[in-house]
Enzyme design. Structure first.
Site, PDB file in Angstrom:
ATOM      1  N   CYS A  69    -104.706 -80.471 -76.455  1.00  0.00           N
ATOM      2  CA  CYS A  69    -103.955 -79.930 -77.585  1.00  0.00           C
ATOM      3  C   CYS A  69    -103.128 -81.023 -78.252  1.00  0.00           C
ATOM      4  CB  CYS A  69    -103.018 -78.817 -77.104  1.00  0.00           C
ATOM      5  SG  CYS A  69    -103.880 -77.604 -76.134  1.00  0.00           S
ATOM      6  N   GLN A 124    -105.858 -76.027 -63.794  1.00  0.00           N
ATOM      7  CA  GLN A 124    -106.540 -77.257 -63.346  1.00  0.00           C
ATOM      8  C   GLN A 124    -106.918 -77.221 -61.870  1.00  0.00           C
ATOM      9  OE1 GLN A 124    -107.737 -79.535 -65.282  1.00  0.00           O
ATOM     10  NE2 GLN A 124    -106.682 -79.089 -67.199  1.00  0.00           N
ATOM     11  N   ALA A 145    -111.634 -70.147 -67.794  1.00  0.00           N
ATOM     12  CA  ALA A 145    -112.976 -70.421 -67.263  1.00  0.00           C
ATOM     13  C   ALA A 145    -113.565 -71.752 -67.704  1.00  0.00           C
ATOM     14  CB  ALA A 145    -113.909 -69.283 -67.673  1.00  0.00           C
ATOM     15  N   HIS A 146    -113.131 -72.257 -68.857  1.00  0.00           N
ATOM     16  CA  HIS A 146    -113.841 -73.424 -69.391  1.00  0.00           C
ATOM     17  C   HIS A 146    -113.498 -74.739 -68.698  1.00  0.00           C
ATOM     18  CE1 HIS A 146    -110.722 -75.183 -72.274  1.00  0.00           C
ATOM     19  NE2 HIS A 146    -110.197 -74.008 -72.040  1.00  0.00           N
ATOM     20  N   ASN A 201    -102.130 -81.116 -65.842  1.00  0.00           N
ATOM     21  CA  ASN A 201    -103.360 -81.380 -66.580  1.00  0.00           C
ATOM     22  C   ASN A 201    -103.489 -82.824 -67.040  1.00  0.00           C
ATOM     23  OD1 ASN A 201    -101.166 -79.953 -68.156  1.00  0.00           O
ATOM     24  ND2 ASN A 201    -102.259 -80.968 -69.813  1.00  0.00           N
ATOM     25  N   GLY A 218    -106.513 -69.432 -71.255  1.00  0.00           N
ATOM     26  CA  GLY A 218    -105.343 -69.825 -70.477  1.00  0.00           C
ATOM     27  C   GLY A 218    -104.058 -69.689 -71.280  1.00  0.00           C
ATOM     28  N   THR A 219    -104.122 -70.041 -72.555  1.00  0.00           N
ATOM     29  CA  THR A 219    -102.925 -69.979 -73.397  1.00  0.00           C
ATOM     30  C   THR A 219    -102.405 -68.551 -73.491  1.00  0.00           C
ATOM     31  OG1 THR A 219    -103.652 -71.896 -74.666  1.00  0.00           O
ATOM     32  CG2 THR A 219    -102.065 -70.432 -75.730  1.00  0.00           C
TER      33      THR A 219
HETATM   34  C1  LIG Z   1    -102.719 -76.718 -67.432  1.00  0.00           C
HETATM   35  C2  LIG Z   1    -103.283 -75.979 -68.599  1.00  0.00           C
HETATM   36  N1  LIG Z   1    -102.805 -74.772 -68.905  1.00  0.00           N
HETATM   37  C3  LIG Z   1    -103.297 -74.050 -69.924  1.00  0.00           C
HETATM   38  C4  LIG Z   1    -104.317 -74.532 -70.718  1.00  0.00           C
HETATM   39  C5  LIG Z   1    -104.798 -73.708 -71.871  1.00  0.00           C
HETATM   40  O1  LIG Z   1    -106.001 -73.033 -71.590  1.00  0.00           O
HETATM   41  P1  LIG Z   1    -106.928 -72.516 -72.793  1.00  0.00           P
HETATM   42  O2  LIG Z   1    -107.538 -73.740 -73.407  1.00  0.00           O
HETATM   43  O3  LIG Z   1    -107.951 -71.650 -72.131  1.00  0.00           O
HETATM   44  O4  LIG Z   1    -106.075 -71.770 -73.738  1.00  0.00           O
HETATM   45  C6  LIG Z   1    -104.843 -75.801 -70.452  1.00  0.00           C
HETATM   46  C7  LIG Z   1    -105.926 -76.359 -71.293  1.00  0.00           C
HETATM   47  O5  LIG Z   1    -105.917 -77.518 -71.661  1.00  0.00           O
HETATM   48  C8  LIG Z   1    -104.329 -76.535 -69.353  1.00  0.00           C
HETATM   49  O6  LIG Z   1    -104.810 -77.736 -69.019  1.00  0.00           O
END
Ligand SMILES: Cc1ncc(COP(=O)(O)O)c(C=O)c1O
Length: 371
Positions: free
Chosen positions: A322, A179, A200-201, A151, A77-78
């Site tokens: 994070c 989310q 995906a996680h 989130n 996602g990041t």
């Molecule tokens: C709203 C949101 N965006 C992005 C992310 C980041 O995703 P990833 O952990 O796959 O980098 C998260 C993960 O906590 C999230 O909750």
């Protein structure tokens, strides 16, 4: 040599950080690990891998109501969010970036690096459409980014309205749907997003697979450059096994969505009633929210509550994974008008496909004991 991780009698209520892998996804990953060919190679081994990659892309695209060529795989996602913000802004020559004040750090900090301005939210945690309308009218906005569900507290944003406002003035719109995908129905074109991202996680797929769904004609520069993979949007050999795991996890999440949501809704009611029973406030109580998350303000420091719960065998978090581990004020709560102290006193409980009523009871009992 590491053994499988088996914590004794633990209760896991931190799905919004990362959900357990669905068994179908695990089986698929293991199966695909034997396909060692590079999907970009023209020999038979490469083509066998390519077929599976195409199939996973088609499955994911179908589930989101788009054509397969609109799906771009990333490492999570990041990266997906970075690609959207950086890629569109780099292609938009000097225009302004507007990012909501409640975004996950990967959007927020990327936005800051790009000089973004924050779209404020009201006390219910919803973006201020009046503010956005005025800013869009200035005619100099290059991209708007508003997440689908937050989130930390699960509050759902009025995405269709934001998308319609952006569309009316020809401004691309990105939504971080990390989310919501796999939790509530997400049809990209019905939402109206030009770019939608997820990982995906959060729904029982593996970590390390992110997706950008985008309009094919959208101008967006690649951030990771190299080969021509992902239609030149993201270079690098695709993580075939994990992508396959993500596709079947999403398939199962969507197939079971009604049933999983019904259970999650009941769990949400139980958690919120128990929290209110001991005098805690539920964040976004009167706002539309996803069912699998509840955030409450406690009278203690959030990290102390998380540690206390952990010692009682229950995994929860302070908000965003994070940010956990640090005494950190929630920028989301601050944006919603909570005090600096309250913004350090929140905890998040979240659940999902494998959560049982017993888990929820254990969580509620531990919360009672810790507070
Ligand atoms: C709203 C949101 N965006 C992005 C992310 C980041 O995703 P990833 O952990 O796959 O980098 C998260 C993960 O906590 C999230 O909750």
């Amino acid at each position: 040599m590491f053994g499988a991780f088996r914590a004794p009698a633990r209760t896991y209520l931190d799905y919004a950080a990362s959900a357990p892998l669905r068994p179908v996804a695990k089986a698929r990953i293991v199966e695909l690990l034997d396909l060692f060919g590079n999907p970009s190679s023209i020999h038979a081994e490469g083509q066998a891998a390519r077929m599976e990659l195409d199939q996973s892309r088609r499955v994911i695209a179908d589930l989101l109501g788009v054509r397969a060529e609109r799906v771009v795989f990333t490492s999570g996602g990041t990266e997906a969010n970075n690609l959207c913000l950086r890629g569109v802004m780099q292609a938009s020559s000097g225009k302004r970036l507007l990012v909501s004040a409640i975004e996950h750090d990967c959007v927020r900090n990327t936005g800051k690096a790009l000089g973004a301005e924050e779209i404020p939210v009201d006390n219910g945690g919803l973006v201020r459409l009046d503010w956005l309308r005025e800013e869009l009218a200035r005619g100099d906005v290059g991209l708007v980014s508003v997440m689908h569900a937050n989130n930390e507290n699960g509050i759902l944003q009025p995405i269709e309205a934001v998308a319609a406002m952006c569309k009316a003035v020809g401004v691309p719109f990105h939504t971080d749907a990390v989310q919501t995908v796999g939790h509530v129905p997400v049809h990209v074109d019905e939402l109206g997003a030009d770019l939608l991202t997820f990982t995906a996680h959060k729904f029982g797929g593996p970590r390390g697979v992110g997706v950008v769904v985008l309009k094919p004609e959208l101008e967006m520069l690649a951030s990771i450059t190299g080969g021509a993979q992902e239609r030149n949007r993201r270079a690098g050999t695709e993580n075939l096994a994990a992508i396959g795991g993500a596709a079947v996890a999403l398939e199962e999440a969507v197939a079971n969505m009604n049933a999983e949501r019904t259970v999650a809704r009941a769990f949400n009611a139980t958690v919120c009633a128990a929290a209110e029973g001991i005098g805690l406030r539920v964040v976004g109580k009167d706002s539309p929210r996803v069912e699998h998350v509840a955030q409450v303000i406690t009278p203690k420091n959030g990290s102390d509550v998380v540690i206390g719960m952990d010692l009682k065998g229950v995994a929860i978090s302070q908000g965003s994974a994070c940010g956990s581990g640090k005494v950190k004020e929630s920028h989301v709560l601050r944006a919603m008008g909570y005090s600096a102290e309250e913004a350090t006193q929140a905890v998040r409980l979240s659940w999902g496909w494998a959560t049982t009523e017993g888990d929820i009871q254990a969580g509620v009992n531990a919360l009672n004991a810790v507070l």
